[in-house]
Design an enzyme around this catalytic site. Sequence first.
Site: not given
Length: 198
Positions: A96, A129
């Site tokens: 992340n 992503k």
Amino acid sequence: MRVFQPGEVIDRREVLHGLPWLVVPVRVIHDSGDVVAVYLREGTPLIFPDHPFGPHPWYSRDRWTATSVLHLHRPGDAHAIWGFYEAGMFTGWYVNFQAPAHRWSHGFDTHDHGVDIWLPGGGPDWQWKDRDHVDQLVQVGRLTAEEASHVWAETERVSSALDRGERWWSDWDSWQPDPGLETPSVEASVARLSRAEP
């Protein structure tokens, strides 16, 4: 710097333009100063303080659902590692990309940078992503163009390490959540918001 104690519930706050935008109570698993590990249990309530920027993208959700997540943070890193668990079973690692975690007395602050990397089953294969989200965050004012350039530099650093087979978090591959850990309540987190801590 205060060392967080195992079992302690602290706040993971997303801070946008200097004000909390999302507050999530998480439970401390480990804090060596070099690595902080916290656990976000499925069902944990989410807190969305009023913010002049408008509602957080997750505003319609009142709880974290479907998975539980181990978060690993290192000082200065513009990313965190998330380990996902469904019904107690590990499903993969997630990089992340976010602002370096800023510690305070009862938690840490960060801000999401949009782009992520997913390592299904823990790797070694990985995939991008939401690469388009970085430009979107610049367009809406959540990131500056300069901040976005730093985000891309961090993604290059991490992806290159993955291509070399390097994962600094590999010591956590065998970690499993304790099914007896309780879901944190939000009362202390809400009280800290009302006192404008830190």
